[in-house]
Scaffold this active site. Structure first.
Site, short mmCIF file in Angstrom:
data_model
loop_
_atom_site.label_atom_id
_atom_site.label_comp_id
_atom_site.label_asym_id
_atom_site.label_seq_id
_atom_site.Cartn_x
_atom_site.Cartn_y
_atom_site.Cartn_z
CB ALA A 50 2.56 1.64 -3.70
NE ARG A 183 6.97 1.25 -8.46
CZ ARG A 183 6.80 0.32 -7.54
NH1 ARG A 183 7.87 -0.25 -6.99
NH2 ARG A 183 5.60 -0.06 -7.15
N GLY A 274 3.02 -6.95 -3.99
CA GLY A 274 3.77 -6.43 -2.86
C GLY A 274 2.91 -5.59 -1.94
CG ASP A 275 1.21 -2.15 -3.43
OD1 ASP A 275 2.30 -1.79 -2.96
OD2 ASP A 275 0.83 -1.82 -4.58
#
Length: 343
Positions: A50, A183, A274-275
């Protein structure tokens, strides 16, 4: 035991990074065709993490950015360093562990029930990261530090490292962005929920998906998330394909709320989006762009990432340099406001 390897590091030795990202990056095995893992026979070896994804996006956007971590002295670790260098990310602060391997994971393509990942990262080199490793990092020289809620899930020493950076950021004069990135395969909700909330409350910028907030804290709306994190200067709540909401805290403790709809795109795979959003948003925030523009650039970069099976999809666009905003008056006022909010 870890040592620092210079043979694969890029030519960044005279540059202080504007942004420092830290966290784990792993070797990523994916089938060459869209088949379930138990039916695939050919795989490619890529990289995935990420924080390094955000670093590569920011480098492509023209920022001077470094990634700090530890990898093993194995070929996978060398591949990760080379990939980051090739993307324009400074890897001078990446250690090489003689005692622990680089983490690995398998990524199963979306064959009808969503993409799935399977981690092999317990005891990895990055899980050995600790406060002492950050002593040599350019924390006092950077303007921004980025990390995620993945890092504190890796080990007690990693958790302590994240808290240390958040606790001392104001002393170093840096802003910290913290992407929740829960996570469930790494830790249970009962452990993650209070820890992530406590860490997020120390950050300058917090990014979280509304779905994550629902699982972790029972939130139903973006306003529910804000009620849990009232003092965070910039809180961004992403509601999947619907919209993103930014709560920007003013010096008088009132919020400016901005909502920008997400783009409608064909999704090839959601991993990495998302990153990409985080990088687009943070780049615009660093450049002191208006709220709506910050969210729009996040959506734009996420939409681009959704069209690829890679964790990082290059090619959306590059600026020669993004470290100095063109509107210096606006940028100065913005920097002063962030500094005041952080005190």
């Amino acid at each position: 035991m870890a040592h620092r390897s210079r043979d694969l590091m890029g030519d960044h030795h005279d540059t202080t990074p504007t942004v420092l990202c830290f966290g784990e990056t792993m070797g990523m095995f994916t089938p060459t065709t869209s088949l379930p893992l138990d039916q695939a026979s050919a795989f490619t070896l890529g990289t995935g993490g990420a924080e390094s994804n955000v670093a590569m996006h920011l480098a492509e956007l023209g920022h001077t950015v470094a990634w700090a971590s530890t990898v093993g002295t194995d070929p996978v670790g060398s591949k990760i360093i080379a990939a980051l260098n090739n993307a324009g990310v400074d890897t001078r602060w990446v250690g090489r562990s003689l005692d622990a391997p680089t983490g690995l994971y398998l990524k199963e393509p979306d064959t009808g029930s969503g993409a799935h990942v399977f981690y092999y990262r317990q005891g990895s080199a990055a899980s050995t990261l600790k406060i002492a490793d950050a002593v040599g990092w350019p924390l006092a020289g950077a303007r921004w530090v980025h990390t995620t809620g993945i890092t504190p899930a890796l080990s007690e020493s990693c958790s302590a490292l994240v808290e240390h950076v958040l606790d001392h950021a104001a002393e170093w004069g840096v802003s910290v962005s913290f992407d929740i990135n829960f996570r469930p395969g790494l830790w249970p909700v009962a452990e993650a929920a209070p820890r992530l909330l406590a860490l997020a409350g120390k950050a300058t910028v917090v990014l979280v998906g509304l779905d994550e907030a629902a699982v972790l804290w029972g939130c139903v709306t973006a306003a529910d998330v804000r009620a849990l994190l009232p003092g965070v200067p910039y809180l961004v709540v992403k509601d999947s394909s619907i919209d993103a909401t930014e709560f920007a805290l003013a010096a008088n403790e009132t919020d400016t709320v901005t909502v920008v709809p997400a783009r409608r795109v064909e999704v090839v795979e959601p991993v990495g989006a998302g990153d990409a959003f985080a990088a687009g948003y943070l780049s615009s925030l660093i450049l002191a762009a208006p709220s709506a523009e910050r969210l729009e650039r996040g959506h734009s970069r996420a939409a681009w990432a959704l069209g690829s099976r890679e964790d990082f999809r290059p090619g959306l666009g590059r600026r020669m340099s993004a470290d100095e905003p063109t509107d210096h008056t606006h940028a100065t006022a913005h920097a002063e406001r962030v500094a005041e909010l952080r005190r």
